[in-house]
Design a protein around this motif. Structure first.
Motif, mmCIF file in Angstrom:
data_model
loop_
_atom_site.group_PDB
_atom_site.id
_atom_site.type_symbol
_atom_site.label_atom_id
_atom_site.label_comp_id
_atom_site.label_asym_id
_atom_site.label_seq_id
_atom_site.Cartn_x
_atom_site.Cartn_y
_atom_site.Cartn_z
ATOM 1 N N VAL A 149 -132.936 58.216 48.777
ATOM 2 C CA VAL A 149 -134.324 57.917 49.104
ATOM 3 C C VAL A 149 -134.444 57.292 50.483
ATOM 4 O O VAL A 149 -133.740 56.340 50.811
ATOM 5 N N LYS A 150 -135.349 57.864 51.290
ATOM 6 C CA LYS A 150 -135.680 57.313 52.597
ATOM 7 C C LYS A 150 -137.181 57.471 52.812
ATOM 8 O O LYS A 150 -137.776 58.468 52.405
ATOM 9 N N GLY A 151 -137.787 56.486 53.457
ATOM 10 C CA GLY A 151 -139.197 56.586 53.802
ATOM 11 C C GLY A 151 -140.103 56.506 52.585
ATOM 12 O O GLY A 151 -139.786 55.895 51.561
ATOM 13 N N GLU A 152 -141.249 57.180 52.689
ATOM 14 C CA GLU A 152 -142.293 57.085 51.666
ATOM 15 C C GLU A 152 -142.066 58.157 50.603
ATOM 16 O O GLU A 152 -142.775 59.145 50.500
ATOM 17 N N VAL A 153 -141.012 57.946 49.794
ATOM 18 C CA VAL A 153 -140.676 58.836 48.692
ATOM 19 C C VAL A 153 -140.581 57.983 47.435
ATOM 20 O O VAL A 153 -140.065 56.866 47.461
ATOM 21 N N PHE A 154 -141.071 58.536 46.308
ATOM 22 C CA PHE A 154 -141.162 57.748 45.088
ATOM 23 C C PHE A 154 -140.563 58.530 43.908
ATOM 24 O O PHE A 154 -141.285 59.042 43.055
ATOM 25 N N PRO A 155 -139.245 58.641 43.832
ATOM 26 C CA PRO A 155 -138.652 59.404 42.737
ATOM 27 C C PRO A 155 -138.753 58.656 41.407
ATOM 28 O O PRO A 155 -138.824 57.426 41.368
ATOM 29 N N ARG A 156 -138.749 59.427 40.342
ATOM 30 C CA ARG A 156 -138.684 58.837 39.004
ATOM 31 C C ARG A 156 -137.209 58.694 38.656
ATOM 32 O O ARG A 156 -136.441 59.645 38.782
ATOM 33 N N VAL A 157 -136.815 57.488 38.217
ATOM 34 C CA VAL A 157 -135.407 57.196 38.002
ATOM 35 C C VAL A 157 -135.163 56.706 36.584
ATOM 36 O O VAL A 157 -136.084 56.323 35.850
ATOM 37 N N GLU A 158 -133.882 56.690 36.264
ATOM 38 C CA GLU A 158 -133.405 56.164 34.978
ATOM 39 C C GLU A 158 -132.288 55.182 35.266
ATOM 40 O O GLU A 158 -131.426 55.441 36.105
ATOM 41 N N VAL A 159 -132.304 54.050 34.570
ATOM 42 C CA VAL A 159 -131.255 53.063 34.783
ATOM 43 C C VAL A 159 -130.960 52.358 33.466
ATOM 44 O O VAL A 159 -131.866 52.012 32.703
ATOM 45 N N SER A 160 -129.693 52.146 33.213
ATOM 46 C CA SER A 160 -129.240 51.448 32.012
ATOM 47 C C SER A 160 -128.768 50.052 32.394
ATOM 48 O O SER A 160 -128.154 49.860 33.452
#
Length: 244
Positions: A63-74
């Motif tokens: 991810v760089k700049g104005e990006v908004f990914p949907r993530v998963e984290v445990s």
């Protein structure tokens, strides 16, 4: 009746006009471009809300700049520490945003999690903040920059507080990290909507909206037109009479 005649402008006036008008026009088109970029960003933000989640560790690398990914984290929530962002408005209602600290299972940097919005009643009261659940959990949400800090007044109030969760009027990840005594991820996690969570989660990017950029563009174009009109008015004058 006296006519009008063109008064030869000075080199300085011509130079100022040639600098001002192109500059104002360029700034106007730049603001139009920014408005278009923000429209695309808002569309991408809305689209990512239902996208397939990628691992947080992957998003951190990509991810760089104005990006908004949907993530998963445990990982696990820090049960002892939390923060409440005061003076927030959603749908015309005053309230707070509640943040918790989440510790990824891989031992990487903790991430500050935006749990959502809680409205404040007309009498100033607010429902109790739901506690975070203990144990291993898997979170899903948008990986986004923190809310803008805005104007800073009164210094760091976190260090003076002893009760948790701590109240703040801005989210400064450096200050929060110092308050916790450990580093934090440079972004926050905006949790997916959950009707049973007790929170409202309708996320929008913390950006200048496209409409404001369009307003700025209109202003710059008006400045260009005004500069041209003033130049003409100053140099298209009434001819003087012979007696004068």
């Amino acid at each position: 009746m006296l006519g009008r005649r063109w008064i030869t402008p000075s080199w300085l006036a011509i130079a100022l006009l040639l600098m001002a008008v192109p500059t104002f026009i360029t700034l106007g088109f730049w603001q139009l471009q920014r408005a278009h970029e923000k429209e695309l960003l808002l569309a991408a933000f809305a689209g990512n809300a239902g996208a397939q989640a990628i691992p947080l560790e992957v998003a951190r690398q990509q991810v760089k700049g104005e990006v908004f990914p949907r993530v998963e984290v445990s990982g696990r929530f820090d049960l002892q520490h939390g923060y409440v962002l005061d003076n927030q408005v959603r749908g015309g209602r005053l309230g707070v945003l509640v943040f918790a600290v989440f510790e990824p299972a891989d031992g990487s940097l903790p991430v500050l999690v935006n749990r959502g919005f809680l409205a404040t009643a007309a009498d100033g009261s607010r429902a109790p903040i739901p506690t975070v659940e203990a144990g291993q959990r898997i979170l899903h949400g948008l990986y986004a920059p923190p809310p803008g800090v805005g104007m800073r007044m009164g210094g760091n109030a976190l260090a003076r507080q002893t009760q948790w969760p701590k109240l703040t009027v801005h989210i400064d990840l450096a200050e929060i990290g110092a308050d916790l005594g450990r580093g934090l991820d440079s972004r926050v996690l905006l949790l997916d909507a959950d009707a049973e969570s007790g929170f409202e989660r309708e996320w929008t990017p913390q950006i200048i909206p496209p409409e404001r950029h369009l307003g700025y563009a209109f202003q710059w174009f008006c400045f260009a037109l005004a500069a041209l009109v003033i130049f003409i008015v100053l140099h298209w004058r009434r001819a003087r009479s012979e007696s004068n």
